[in-house]
Every structure is written in structure tokens, then in C-alpha cells.
Design a protein around this motif. Structure first.
Motif, short mmCIF file in Angstrom:
data_model
loop_
_atom_site.label_atom_id
_atom_site.label_comp_id
_atom_site.label_asym_id
_atom_site.label_seq_id
_atom_site.Cartn_x
_atom_site.Cartn_y
_atom_site.Cartn_z
N ALA A 197 39.63 48.81 46.88
CA ALA A 197 39.65 48.24 45.53
C ALA A 197 41.11 48.12 45.11
O ALA A 197 41.92 48.99 45.43
CB ALA A 197 38.92 49.15 44.55
N THR A 198 41.42 47.06 44.37
CA THR A 198 42.83 46.85 44.00
C THR A 198 43.20 47.63 42.75
O THR A 198 44.38 47.90 42.52
CB THR A 198 43.10 45.35 43.73
OG1 THR A 198 42.18 44.92 42.70
CG2 THR A 198 42.88 44.51 44.98
N GLU A 199 42.22 48.03 41.93
CA GLU A 199 42.53 48.72 40.67
C GLU A 199 42.08 50.19 40.69
O GLU A 199 42.86 51.10 40.66
CB GLU A 199 41.81 48.03 39.49
CG GLU A 199 42.18 46.59 39.28
CD GLU A 199 43.42 46.43 38.40
OE1 GLU A 199 44.16 45.45 38.61
OE2 GLU A 199 43.65 47.34 37.59
N GLN A 200 40.74 50.39 40.72
CA GLN A 200 40.21 51.74 40.57
C GLN A 200 39.00 51.99 41.46
O GLN A 200 38.18 51.08 41.65
CB GLN A 200 39.75 51.96 39.11
CG GLN A 200 40.88 52.13 38.09
CD GLN A 200 41.29 53.59 37.89
OE1 GLN A 200 40.45 54.49 37.90
NE2 GLN A 200 42.56 53.81 37.74
N VAL A 201 38.89 53.22 41.94
CA VAL A 201 37.66 53.70 42.56
C VAL A 201 37.01 54.61 41.52
O VAL A 201 37.67 55.51 40.99
CB VAL A 201 37.93 54.49 43.86
CG1 VAL A 201 36.66 55.15 44.37
CG2 VAL A 201 38.54 53.58 44.92
N VAL A 202 35.74 54.33 41.19
CA VAL A 202 35.04 55.11 40.16
C VAL A 202 33.90 55.87 40.84
O VAL A 202 32.96 55.24 41.34
CB VAL A 202 34.47 54.19 39.06
CG1 VAL A 202 33.87 55.02 37.92
CG2 VAL A 202 35.55 53.25 38.53
N VAL A 203 34.00 57.18 40.87
CA VAL A 203 32.97 57.98 41.54
C VAL A 203 31.91 58.40 40.52
O VAL A 203 32.19 59.14 39.58
CB VAL A 203 33.57 59.21 42.24
CG1 VAL A 203 32.48 60.03 42.92
CG2 VAL A 203 34.62 58.78 43.26
N ILE A 329 33.77 62.26 32.11
CA ILE A 329 33.99 60.81 32.25
C ILE A 329 35.47 60.58 31.97
O ILE A 329 35.92 60.65 30.82
CB ILE A 329 33.10 60.03 31.26
CG1 ILE A 329 31.62 60.34 31.50
CG2 ILE A 329 33.37 58.52 31.37
CD1 ILE A 329 30.66 59.64 30.56
N SER A 330 36.22 60.34 33.05
CA SER A 330 37.67 60.39 32.89
C SER A 330 38.41 59.81 34.08
O SER A 330 37.89 59.83 35.21
CB SER A 330 38.06 61.88 32.75
OG SER A 330 39.46 62.04 32.72
N ARG A 331 39.62 59.32 33.85
CA ARG A 331 40.52 59.06 34.97
C ARG A 331 40.94 60.42 35.52
O ARG A 331 41.02 61.39 34.77
CB ARG A 331 41.78 58.33 34.49
CG ARG A 331 41.58 56.84 34.28
CD ARG A 331 42.89 56.20 33.91
NE ARG A 331 42.77 54.74 33.89
CZ ARG A 331 43.82 53.93 33.70
NH1 ARG A 331 45.03 54.46 33.52
NH2 ARG A 331 43.66 52.63 33.69
N HIS A 332 41.26 60.48 36.81
CA HIS A 332 41.76 61.72 37.40
C HIS A 332 43.22 61.88 36.97
O HIS A 332 44.02 60.95 37.16
CB HIS A 332 41.67 61.65 38.92
CG HIS A 332 41.90 62.96 39.60
ND1 HIS A 332 43.07 63.68 39.48
CD2 HIS A 332 41.09 63.68 40.41
CE1 HIS A 332 42.99 64.79 40.18
NE2 HIS A 332 41.79 64.83 40.76
N GLY A 337 44.41 55.72 40.43
CA GLY A 337 43.46 54.85 41.13
C GLY A 337 42.06 55.45 41.20
O GLY A 337 41.13 54.79 41.67
N LEU A 338 41.90 56.71 40.73
CA LEU A 338 40.59 57.38 40.81
C LEU A 338 40.08 57.75 39.43
O LEU A 338 40.81 58.32 38.61
CB LEU A 338 40.71 58.66 41.65
CG LEU A 338 39.44 59.50 41.80
CD1 LEU A 338 38.33 58.73 42.52
CD2 LEU A 338 39.76 60.81 42.55
N SER A 339 38.82 57.42 39.16
CA SER A 339 38.12 57.87 37.95
C SER A 339 36.80 58.50 38.36
O SER A 339 36.27 58.18 39.44
CB SER A 339 37.81 56.68 37.02
OG SER A 339 39.00 56.09 36.55
N ASP A 361 35.71 52.35 29.23
CA ASP A 361 36.88 52.75 28.42
C ASP A 361 37.73 53.77 29.18
O ASP A 361 38.95 53.67 29.24
CB ASP A 361 36.42 53.38 27.09
CG ASP A 361 36.02 52.34 26.06
OD1 ASP A 361 35.51 52.75 24.99
OD2 ASP A 361 36.18 51.14 26.34
N ALA A 362 37.06 54.74 29.80
CA ALA A 362 37.81 55.78 30.54
C ALA A 362 38.57 55.14 31.71
O ALA A 362 39.74 55.44 31.93
CB ALA A 362 36.84 56.84 31.05
N VAL A 363 37.92 54.24 32.43
CA VAL A 363 38.56 53.56 33.57
C VAL A 363 39.80 52.79 33.10
O VAL A 363 40.83 52.78 33.76
CB VAL A 363 37.56 52.63 34.28
CG1 VAL A 363 38.25 51.74 35.30
CG2 VAL A 363 36.45 53.45 34.95
#
Ligand SMILES: Cc1cc2nc3c(=O)[nH]c(=O)nc-3n(C[C@H](O)[C@H](O)[C@H](O)COP(=O)(O)OP(=O)(O)OC[C@H]3O[C@@H](n4cnc5c(N)ncnc54)[C@H](O)[C@@H]3O)c2cc1C
Length: 398
Positions: A197-203, A329-332, A337-339, A361-363
Motif C-alpha cells: 500500500a502506498t499510504e497506510q496498512v490498517v489492521v 482505533i489509532s495510528r501506530h 504507515g500502520l494503523s 479519521d484515525a487513519v
């Protein structure tokens, strides 16, 4: 084309996040281990309670008010009532007292304009004949609330998510995060495939999340909780018009349940208690003879007409618990790059219609009404958010 956002997990947290991020014009891909709905996922079930009662906690009540409007919109959009507003009844063995879950829930709902009606044993006996009324001396019925057919919702959301152009890949289990130049850029799966992913990985992996984000293992824990489907020999007693969603002195017993299901024709009963710590990927999920013994004991006392009925299905389903019962629910904070969006603690499905905006919103790093509660936080939980949960005293009033 490489997506901007990669979502890991297609339960209610993942699908609603993917939908909202796609609506915010991101190219989104979602991968999941299973076929969707994934049979072992917490979201995959015949019903989940939609209640606004959270004691004195106004944030959750507000979010449920917003969610109920969303469930009704989805009923119209999906052309089928998957959210059933049958009301939620919370009864207690003792008179309601200030500070108690039911007392605070009742008064906050009234204060917010909801038509919750107080109950006593005589009213219960007259209107709800399935109950052993003398055992419950107080409580209330809130007509706003009920249950949602969660597995059916997941089926509809998968279709909707594909319709809006999100690429969904099933039968792929993310085994590890890929880090390049100090940034999380994707995952490698058990099959050896790479998804970037170019922006974020959301687990949004539910009770499996800490297996992919190991530093969360000190904060999140997977706990297993028994669920029973009972076939009533006197079905009419358990029809919704005189058997709404119930919580039977829940903060002291854990017991809750549903009216006879319109399609499965069973009465589902669960226990919202401490649960059994498990590893989501490794440990067997069984309902024990002791679980069944405790159910029968409860039924004998509270619903005599169900006490000897056939249990046609059981399941031990997993919560992803946080120490304080609030979602995570949060960015790391330390891994760009990880939420993550998880930590449902056994009460997340009802928020389906609002989860997408909260996760998106969190991402995007945007603050909102939930940020102070759901963002990355330390371990020391002062209070436990979900006052309905039957916990041992050491956990509740530390
Ligand atoms: C017994 C029980 C009763 C409940 N009752 C209620 C209720 O009445 N009301 C309510 O509001 N809530 C209730 N809940 C809570 C609710 O079910 C959860 O909050 C919600 O379903 C959690 O959704 P999720 O998307 O986080 O997780 P899940 O639904 O578990 O989905 C996670 C998904 O991630 C996938 N996944 C995980 N790891 C990976 C990986 N590494 N690679 C690829 N895919 C992966 C899994 O396959 C799965 O599909 C209950 C939960 C349980 C267990």
C-alpha cells in the motif's frame, strides 16, 4: 495498481473502514483469511445486541443513537430489516441504586429523551410471561434498541464494498508486516504473497490482531465467550412482542439474550463475562459441560419454560479485549504507515454504521469525538468502560 490503503480483516471494523476510506477517494484493497463472512470471525453470527445503555457513559450512548439511524438507513438500502427494533429490557434482582449500571443507564436515557419504561415484578409478570417475575424486582424497557442480524450484515457489506470498487481478496492470511525505510508498506501472507500500500496498512484483525502486531500482545487479549441456541418448546412465549432483547441483571450475572430468531427459530443466549483467555489462531474454541450447566441453572431460575429445552448449537466466540474496555482505533505512534482498529471488548458490532468514520479519521490523523478514548494509550486502566460486563470486583472499581 497498488492501493493507497490496505485493510487486513473483513469483519465489521474492516469492511466499514474500507467503505468509508473508499468514499474519501482512496484506492482501497482488503484481504481476509477466510471466505467472507469468515466463520470464526466475531462478526459472523445470527444476532448482536444494539443497546444504548452504557451506565453514565454518554459517549457510547451518543454513538449508539447515531448508529441506530445508520442501521435503519441500511435496512432501507439492503431492502430487508436486518436491524430489528424490538426494544431492550434490563431487569435486576435488587432495586436500582445510584451508581449501578442499570440505574445510570435508565436515567441517562431518560435525560436524553428516550422513552425507557420502569418495570417491577407485577408488570413483568403481566407483560412478559416467559420470565420468573418474582426474581426480578426492578429494571426498565427501552423501546429504542434491539438486535441486528450480524452475519447477514457482513454479507451485504461485502457486496456493497465490492460495488464501490474496493478490491477484496479472500483466503489470504497476513503473516507479517513489511517494513521499508522505517515505514510499514504492506504485508507478506502465509502463502508467500506480498500486498503493498502506498499510504497506510490498517489492521482490523479482531482477536487475531496481536498475532500480526506483536507489541500489542501486552495490551490486547483474546477471550472466549459461550453462546447457546436453544429451541423453545413453547415458541410463542419467546416472540419479540413479549420477549424483547434482555439483560438479566447482567452486570452481576453476564446473562443476556434475544427473542426467537425470525429465520433460525431459536432463542440465542450468551454470557458477557470475563471469558477464557485463548490464542485466536491456535486454541480450540469449545463450550464446556460446565458452561452448559451454568446456562441450565440460569434458565431454571429465570426462564423455566426453556430450562429443559434442546440446545441446538453452541459456540465459543472471541472478544479482542482491551484493559479498559474501550476500542483501540489509532495510528501506530512509532510505526509510520500502520494503523490499527480493534479492541472491540465484546461490544463493537452495534457501532457498525459509525465505525467507518471513526477508523477513517484515525487513519487520516483527524481528531473526533472518540479520539481521547480510542487512540493509542498506556496500559494502566483506571476504570472499565462497559459497565454492563460481569467482571470480578477487582477489575471494576480499581
Ligand atoms: C460471543 C460474542 C457476543 C457478542 N455480542 C455482541 C453484541 O451483542 N453486541 C455488540 O455490539 N457486539 C457484540 N460482540 C462483539 C462484536 O462481535 C465485535 O465487536 C465485532 O464483531 C468485532 O469485529 P472485528 O471486525 O473487529 O473482528 P472480526 O469480526 O473477528 O473480524 C476479523 C477478521 O479479520 C480477519 N483476519 C484476522 N487476522 C488476519 C490476518 N492476519 N490476515 C487476514 N485476515 C485476518 C479474520 O479472518 C476476520 O474475518 C460479541 C462478540 C462475541 C465474541
Amino acid at each position: 495498481m497498488t492501493p493507497e490503503i490496505l485493510v487486513i480483516g473483513g469483519g465489521i471494523f474492516g469492511l466499514t473502514a474500507a467503505l468509508e476510506l473508499s468514499a474519501r477517494q482512496y484506492r482501497v484493497m482488503l484481504i481476509d483469511s477466510g471466505p467472507l463472512p469468515y466463520p470464526l470471525a466475531a462478526s459472523t453470527d445470527i444476532s448482536k445486541v444494539v443497546r444504548m445503555e452504557y451506565g453514565a457513559d454518554a459517549l457510547y450512548m451518543e454513538l449508539v443513537e447515531e448508529s441506530i439511524a445508520g442501521w435503519k438507513t441500511w435496512n432501507a438500502e439492503f431492502g430487508e430489516d436486518l436491524y430489528h427494533q424490538v426494544g431492550v429490557m434490563m431487569l435486576t434482582h435488587a432495586p436500582l441504586m445510584a451508581g449501578d449500571f442499570e440505574y445510570e443507564s435508565y436515567h441517562l436515557a431518560r435525560k436524553r429523551g428516550h422513552d425507557s419504561q420502569r418495570m417491577d415484578s407485577a408488570t413483568i409478570a403481566r407483560r412478559y410471561p416467559a420470565w420468573n417475575a418474582p426474581l426480578y424486582v426492578d429494571g426498565f424497557l427501552n423501546p429504542t434498541g434491539g438486535y441486528v442480524e450480524s452475519g447477514r450484515i457482513i454479507e451485504e457489506l461485502v457486496k456493497k464494498t465490492k460495488r464501490v470498487g474496493v478490491e477484496i481478496i479472500e483466503h489470504e492470511t497476513a503473516a507479517q508486516l513489511i517494513e521499508r525505510e522505517g515505514r510499514i508498506v504492506g504485508v507478506q501472507t502465509e502463502a508467500g504473497h506480498e500486498f503493498l500500500a502506498t499510504e497506510q496498512v490498517v489492521v482490523t484483525g479482531g482477536a487475531w490482531t496481536m498475532l500480526l502486531v506483536p507489541e500489542l500482545a501486552n495490551f490486547l487479549s483474546a477471550t472466549g465467550h459461550p453462546v447457546f441456541h436453544v429451541k423453545p418448546s413453547d415458541p410463542d412465549l419467546f416472540e419479540a412482542r413479549h420477549f424483547p432483547v434482555f439483560c438479566a441483571d447482567i452486570s452481576n450475572t453476564g446473562w443476556y439474550g434475544f427473542p426467537r430468531h425470525p429465520h433460525q427459530k431459536v432463542v440465542k443466549i450468551g454470557n458477557h463475562g470475563i471469558g477464557q483467555k485463548l490464542n485466536a489462531a491456535r486454541d480450540p474454541r469449545v463450550v464446556t459441560p460446565d458452561d452448559e450447566r451454568r446456562l441450565r441453572e440460569f434458565l431454571r431460575g429465570t426462564f423455566p419454560a426453556l430450562a429443559d429445552c434442546e440446545i441446538v448449537y453452541t459456540r465459543r466466540c472471541l472478544y479482542c479485549d482491551t484493559p479498559d474496555g474501550d476500542f483501540l482505533i489509532s495510528r501506530h505512534p512509532n510505526r509510520p504507515g500502520l494503523s490499527v482498529a480493534t479492541g472491540d471488548s465484546g461490544h463493537g458490532f452495534k457501532f457498525g454504521p459509525v465505525l467507518g468514520r471513526i477508523v477513517a479519521d484515525a487513519v487520516e490523523g483527524l481528531a473526533n469525538d472518540t479520539t481521547s478514548r480510542f487512540y493509542w494509550r498506556d496500559l494502566s486502566a483506571e476504570t472499565y468502560a462497559d459497565a454492563s460486563r460481569w467482571l470480578d470486583d477487582t477489575r471494576r472499581h480499581s
